[in-house]
Design a protein around this motif. Sequence first.
Motif, short mmCIF file in Angstrom:
data_model
loop_
_atom_site.label_atom_id
_atom_site.label_comp_id
_atom_site.label_asym_id
_atom_site.label_seq_id
_atom_site.Cartn_x
_atom_site.Cartn_y
_atom_site.Cartn_z
N ALA A 57 25.13 3.00 -6.28
CA ALA A 57 24.80 4.43 -6.30
C ALA A 57 25.15 5.11 -4.98
O ALA A 57 25.63 6.25 -4.97
CB ALA A 57 23.32 4.62 -6.61
N TRP A 60 28.82 5.87 -4.87
CA TRP A 60 29.14 7.02 -5.71
C TRP A 60 28.71 8.32 -5.04
O TRP A 60 29.42 9.33 -5.12
CB TRP A 60 28.49 6.89 -7.09
N TYR A 117 24.72 14.33 -12.28
CA TYR A 117 25.18 12.99 -12.68
C TYR A 117 24.39 11.91 -11.94
O TYR A 117 23.93 10.95 -12.55
CB TYR A 117 26.68 12.83 -12.38
N ARG A 121 22.10 9.31 -13.85
CA ARG A 121 22.62 7.93 -13.85
C ARG A 121 21.83 6.98 -12.96
O ARG A 121 21.63 5.83 -13.30
CB ARG A 121 24.09 7.95 -13.42
N TYR A 122 21.37 7.45 -11.81
CA TYR A 122 20.81 6.54 -10.82
C TYR A 122 19.34 6.77 -10.46
O TYR A 122 18.75 5.95 -9.76
CB TYR A 122 21.63 6.58 -9.53
#
Length: 123
Positions: A57, A60, A117, A121-122
């Motif tokens: 993460a 990203w 996002y 997502r995380y």
Amino acid sequence: IDELAHGIASATDGNRSAELLGITWVSAVGSGLVDNIPFTAAMIPVVESLRDEGDDAYWWALALGACFGGNATLVAAAANVAAAGMAARAGKPIGFLYFLRIGVPVTFVSLVMATAYIVVRYL
């Protein structure tokens, strides 16, 4: 750089959510001020020291922030400078302020989507 990583961890109290979103937005601002490749290279040790093994993460967050920050200003990415040079040779120069008026809103919208996002997502 190690002190910067400790400063971030201290400022966020080790809160993973704050670290991820902070890295995303700080990377965008930093990449908007200087070329995004050297900024990203300088941030790699910071991310490496903050993340847990196997947690992608943070990578990203850095990638999204630095990439989208590269859209903010004319000097933020080599591609921007190259495109401006090509436009100038074609008789359609792109000035710094003109680029900024378009680049900053595009960067902001992109970062809002990247934040969504990361949250979905995380977090």
